[in-house]
Design a protein around this motif. Sequence first.
Motif, PDB file in Angstrom:
ATOM      1  N   GLN A 154     -10.954   1.609  -7.959  1.00 47.07           N
ATOM      2  CA  GLN A 154      -9.755   0.932  -7.461  1.00 47.07           C
ATOM      3  C   GLN A 154      -8.728   1.946  -6.960  1.00 47.07           C
ATOM      4  OE1 GLN A 154      -9.447  -2.438  -7.221  1.00 47.07           O
ATOM      5  NE2 GLN A 154      -7.543  -2.061  -6.101  1.00 47.07           N
ATOM      6  N   MET A 155      -8.565   3.050  -7.683  1.00 50.70           N
ATOM      7  CA  MET A 155      -7.637   4.085  -7.261  1.00 50.70           C
ATOM      8  C   MET A 155      -8.090   4.738  -5.961  1.00 50.70           C
ATOM      9  SD  MET A 155      -5.053   4.197  -9.288  1.00 50.70           S
ATOM     10  CE  MET A 155      -5.193   2.406  -9.208  1.00 50.70           C
ATOM     11  N   LEU A 156      -9.380   4.855  -5.786  1.00 54.88           N
ATOM     12  CA  LEU A 156      -9.911   5.424  -4.546  1.00 54.88           C
ATOM     13  C   LEU A 156      -9.570   4.528  -3.357  1.00 54.88           C
ATOM     14  CD1 LEU A 156     -11.709   7.650  -3.250  1.00 54.88           C
ATOM     15  CD2 LEU A 156     -13.657   6.155  -3.686  1.00 54.88           C
ATOM     16  N   GLN A 157      -9.776   3.237  -3.507  1.00 51.57           N
ATOM     17  CA  GLN A 157      -9.467   2.306  -2.417  1.00 51.57           C
ATOM     18  C   GLN A 157      -7.971   2.232  -2.143  1.00 51.57           C
ATOM     19  OE1 GLN A 157     -11.204  -1.466  -3.463  1.00 51.57           O
ATOM     20  NE2 GLN A 157     -13.297  -0.669  -3.548  1.00 51.57           N
ATOM     21  N   ASP A 158      -7.170   2.181  -3.209  1.00 50.97           N
ATOM     22  CA  ASP A 158      -5.721   2.056  -3.034  1.00 50.97           C
ATOM     23  C   ASP A 158      -5.131   3.268  -2.315  1.00 50.97           C
ATOM     24  OD1 ASP A 158      -5.869  -0.361  -4.262  1.00 50.97           O
ATOM     25  OD2 ASP A 158      -5.076   0.302  -6.190  1.00 50.97           O
ATOM     26  N   HIS A 159      -5.565   4.453  -2.709  1.00 54.93           N
ATOM     27  CA  HIS A 159      -4.970   5.652  -2.125  1.00 54.93           C
ATOM     28  C   HIS A 159      -5.441   5.889  -0.695  1.00 54.93           C
ATOM     29  CE1 HIS A 159      -3.685   6.483  -6.253  1.00 54.93           C
ATOM     30  NE2 HIS A 159      -2.831   7.338  -5.725  1.00 54.93           N
ATOM     31  N   GLU A 160      -6.660   5.515  -0.390  1.00 52.18           N
ATOM     32  CA  GLU A 160      -7.086   5.608   1.008  1.00 52.18           C
ATOM     33  C   GLU A 160      -6.256   4.671   1.894  1.00 52.18           C
ATOM     34  OE1 GLU A 160     -11.809   6.808   0.402  1.00 52.18           O
ATOM     35  OE2 GLU A 160     -11.233   4.751   0.905  1.00 52.18           O
ATOM     36  N   LYS A 161      -5.980   3.473   1.393  1.00 48.87           N
ATOM     37  CA  LYS A 161      -5.155   2.522   2.147  1.00 48.87           C
ATOM     38  C   LYS A 161      -3.705   2.986   2.219  1.00 48.87           C
ATOM     39  CE  LYS A 161      -3.843  -1.209   0.156  1.00 48.87           C
ATOM     40  NZ  LYS A 161      -3.835  -2.513  -0.560  1.00 48.87           N
ATOM     41  N   ASP A 162      -3.178   3.522   1.113  1.00 50.17           N
ATOM     42  CA  ASP A 162      -1.784   3.969   1.097  1.00 50.17           C
ATOM     43  C   ASP A 162      -1.568   5.161   2.023  1.00 50.17           C
ATOM     44  OD1 ASP A 162      -1.269   1.982  -0.714  1.00 50.17           O
ATOM     45  OD2 ASP A 162      -1.357   3.293  -2.469  1.00 50.17           O
ATOM     46  N   ILE A 163      -2.499   6.088   2.027  1.00 50.79           N
ATOM     47  CA  ILE A 163      -2.365   7.263   2.889  1.00 50.79           C
ATOM     48  C   ILE A 163      -2.343   6.849   4.349  1.00 50.79           C
ATOM     49  CG2 ILE A 163      -3.588   9.327   3.687  1.00 50.79           C
ATOM     50  CD1 ILE A 163      -4.420   9.809   0.796  1.00 50.79           C
ATOM     51  N   SER A 164      -3.183   5.892   4.713  1.00 51.21           N
ATOM     52  CA  SER A 164      -3.188   5.404   6.093  1.00 51.21           C
ATOM     53  C   SER A 164      -1.856   4.750   6.451  1.00 51.21           C
ATOM     54  CB  SER A 164      -4.341   4.418   6.285  1.00 51.21           C
ATOM     55  OG  SER A 164      -4.329   3.884   7.594  1.00 51.21           O
ATOM     56  N   ALA A 165      -1.304   3.959   5.540  1.00 48.90           N
ATOM     57  CA  ALA A 165      -0.025   3.285   5.808  1.00 48.90           C
ATOM     58  C   ALA A 165       1.123   4.282   5.886  1.00 48.90           C
ATOM     59  CB  ALA A 165       0.256   2.246   4.727  1.00 48.90           C
ATOM     60  N   PHE A 166       1.144   5.278   5.018  1.00 49.25           N
ATOM     61  CA  PHE A 166       2.225   6.267   5.023  1.00 49.25           C
ATOM     62  C   PHE A 166       2.126   7.179   6.247  1.00 49.25           C
ATOM     63  CE2 PHE A 166       3.096   4.694   0.936  1.00 49.25           C
ATOM     64  CZ  PHE A 166       4.258   5.269   0.446  1.00 49.25           C
ATOM     65  N   GLN A 167       0.925   7.510   6.669  1.00 50.97           N
ATOM     66  CA  GLN A 167       0.773   8.310   7.879  1.00 50.97           C
ATOM     67  C   GLN A 167       1.260   7.545   9.109  1.00 50.97           C
ATOM     68  OE1 GLN A 167      -3.365   9.409   7.926  1.00 50.97           O
ATOM     69  NE2 GLN A 167      -3.047  11.262   6.715  1.00 50.97           N
ATOM     70  N   THR A 168       0.947   6.270   9.174  1.00 52.49           N
ATOM     71  CA  THR A 168       1.399   5.457  10.305  1.00 52.49           C
ATOM     72  C   THR A 168       2.917   5.369  10.342  1.00 52.49           C
ATOM     73  OG1 THR A 168      -0.639   4.160  10.207  1.00 52.49           O
ATOM     74  CG2 THR A 168       1.216   3.199  11.401  1.00 52.49           C
ATOM     75  N   GLU A 169       3.545   5.185   9.173  1.00 52.97           N
ATOM     76  CA  GLU A 169       5.004   5.093   9.121  1.00 52.97           C
ATOM     77  C   GLU A 169       5.652   6.429   9.468  1.00 52.97           C
ATOM     78  OE1 GLU A 169       8.733   3.486   8.805  1.00 52.97           O
ATOM     79  OE2 GLU A 169       6.793   2.480   8.848  1.00 52.97           O
ATOM     80  N   ALA A 170       5.072   7.521   8.982  1.00 54.66           N
ATOM     81  CA  ALA A 170       5.644   8.842   9.256  1.00 54.66           C
ATOM     82  C   ALA A 170       5.568   9.194  10.737  1.00 54.66           C
ATOM     83  CB  ALA A 170       4.923   9.903   8.428  1.00 54.66           C
ATOM     84  N   GLN A 171       4.599   8.654  11.451  1.00 50.00           N
ATOM     85  CA  GLN A 171       4.426   8.978  12.866  1.00 50.00           C
ATOM     86  C   GLN A 171       5.053   7.933  13.789  1.00 50.00           C
ATOM     87  OE1 GLN A 171       0.209   9.409  13.373  1.00 50.00           O
ATOM     88  NE2 GLN A 171       0.062  11.236  12.089  1.00 50.00           N
ATOM     89  N   GLN A 172       4.965   6.661  13.417  1.00 49.58           N
ATOM     90  CA  GLN A 172       5.380   5.593  14.318  1.00 49.58           C
ATOM     91  C   GLN A 172       6.582   4.800  13.816  1.00 49.58           C
ATOM     92  OE1 GLN A 172       1.961   3.131  15.088  1.00 49.58           O
ATOM     93  NE2 GLN A 172       0.672   4.855  15.721  1.00 49.58           N
ATOM     94  N   GLY A 173       7.161   5.175  12.685  1.00 49.95           N
ATOM     95  CA  GLY A 173       8.326   4.454  12.178  1.00 49.95           C
ATOM     96  C   GLY A 173       9.531   4.614  13.090  1.00 49.95           C
ATOM     97  N   GLN A 174      10.438   3.654  13.051  1.00 44.16           N
ATOM     98  CA  GLN A 174      11.615   3.669  13.914  1.00 44.16           C
ATOM     99  C   GLN A 174      12.833   4.300  13.245  1.00 44.16           C
ATOM    100  OE1 GLN A 174      12.344  -0.236  15.505  1.00 44.16           O
ATOM    101  NE2 GLN A 174      10.242  -0.483  16.263  1.00 44.16           N
ATOM    102  N   ASP A 175      12.957   4.127  11.952  1.00 41.06           N
ATOM    103  CA  ASP A 175      14.099   4.694  11.229  1.00 41.06           C
ATOM    104  C   ASP A 175      13.749   6.107  10.766  1.00 41.06           C
ATOM    105  OD1 ASP A 175      16.834   3.898   9.847  1.00 41.06           O
ATOM    106  OD2 ASP A 175      15.671   5.026   8.382  1.00 41.06           O
ATOM    107  N   SER A 176      14.636   7.050  11.017  1.00 46.13           N
ATOM    108  CA  SER A 176      14.347   8.455  10.693  1.00 46.13           C
ATOM    109  C   SER A 176      14.285   8.688   9.182  1.00 46.13           C
ATOM    110  CB  SER A 176      15.420   9.356  11.312  1.00 46.13           C
ATOM    111  OG  SER A 176      16.718   9.011  10.823  1.00 46.13           O
ATOM    112  N   ASP A 177      15.112   7.993   8.415  1.00 49.76           N
ATOM    113  CA  ASP A 177      15.107   8.171   6.967  1.00 49.76           C
ATOM    114  C   ASP A 177      13.828   7.615   6.342  1.00 49.76           C
ATOM    115  OD1 ASP A 177      17.624   9.329   7.099  1.00 49.76           O
ATOM    116  OD2 ASP A 177      18.659   7.426   6.821  1.00 49.76           O
ATOM    117  N   VAL A 178      13.374   6.477   6.829  1.00 43.87           N
ATOM    118  CA  VAL A 178      12.140   5.893   6.307  1.00 43.87           C
ATOM    119  C   VAL A 178      10.950   6.770   6.686  1.00 43.87           C
ATOM    120  CG1 VAL A 178      10.694   3.828   6.289  1.00 43.87           C
ATOM    121  CG2 VAL A 178      13.169   3.606   6.437  1.00 43.87           C
ATOM    122  N   LYS A 179      10.951   7.308   7.890  1.00 39.03           N
ATOM    123  CA  LYS A 179       9.881   8.212   8.315  1.00 39.03           C
ATOM    124  C   LYS A 179       9.856   9.475   7.452  1.00 39.03           C
ATOM    125  CE  LYS A 179       9.240   8.941  12.670  1.00 39.03           C
ATOM    126  NZ  LYS A 179       9.510   9.279  14.084  1.00 39.03           N
TER     127      LYS A 179
END
Length: 245
Positions: A154-179
């Motif tokens: 479960q931790m393997l699946q969760d962290h693979e999904k979380d890393i993908s979501a955080f990478q997308t936000e860090a690259q494509q997010g609109q707010d600089s603080d959230v990125k």
Amino acid sequence: MSNFKIVSTGIVAIALSLATGCTPTTPHDQNTSEAPAAVPVQTTESPSPTASPTTSGQNNLSSSDRQFIKEAAQGGLAEVQLGQLASQRGTSNAVKQFGQHMVQDHTQVNNQLKQLATQKGVRLPTSIGSKNQQVKQRLSKLSGANFDRQYLNQMLQDHEKDISAFQTEAQQGQDSDVKAFAAQALPTLQEHLQQVRSIINPGSSTSTPSSTSTPSSTSTPSSTSTPSSTSTPIPTSRPIPTSTP
């Protein structure tokens, strides 16, 4: 008597002139009283545009950034609760230590996320959500090696999904603080993923460097091809002059 008539007519004329002179003043006063009545109408309209920027300034965060913050908050709370469950019900020391490590790291990340949410005016969820609650209930019914295996998967699946979501936000997010928050939390999530993989498959950590060494083995055939170049007519050209004399 004629003089008396003249005087009386003059008094009547003066009285009439005074009467007619008073009547126009009253409509003139009414016109002047109507003029300032339009002034307060304009003053009531002026404060209305000043209130609109304040309400619009509170909604600067995009819907995607808000959704990321809420999902990250639910995921962080779930990782803490599942980590506590692993430290209690885990069989191997590796699973217990990893669960404690998850509680510590994700508690710090959750605190940083709370500060960011208060700055942006986002109300964070207080529960882990229905999906995470189902996972917690399923793991709480397990024990022994079965619990360790299911928890790590479960931790393997969760962290693979979380890393993908955080990478997308860090690259494509609109707010600089959230990125910036997403980029700052990424190394922690990546470290957790490496730890899970090493616990699930201890040989994978040793096999990963072997995969890096495989390209070096591919370079060795190139060295084996070099002897073929030495077998070329370079040595044959030397005995020819020795045989001529």
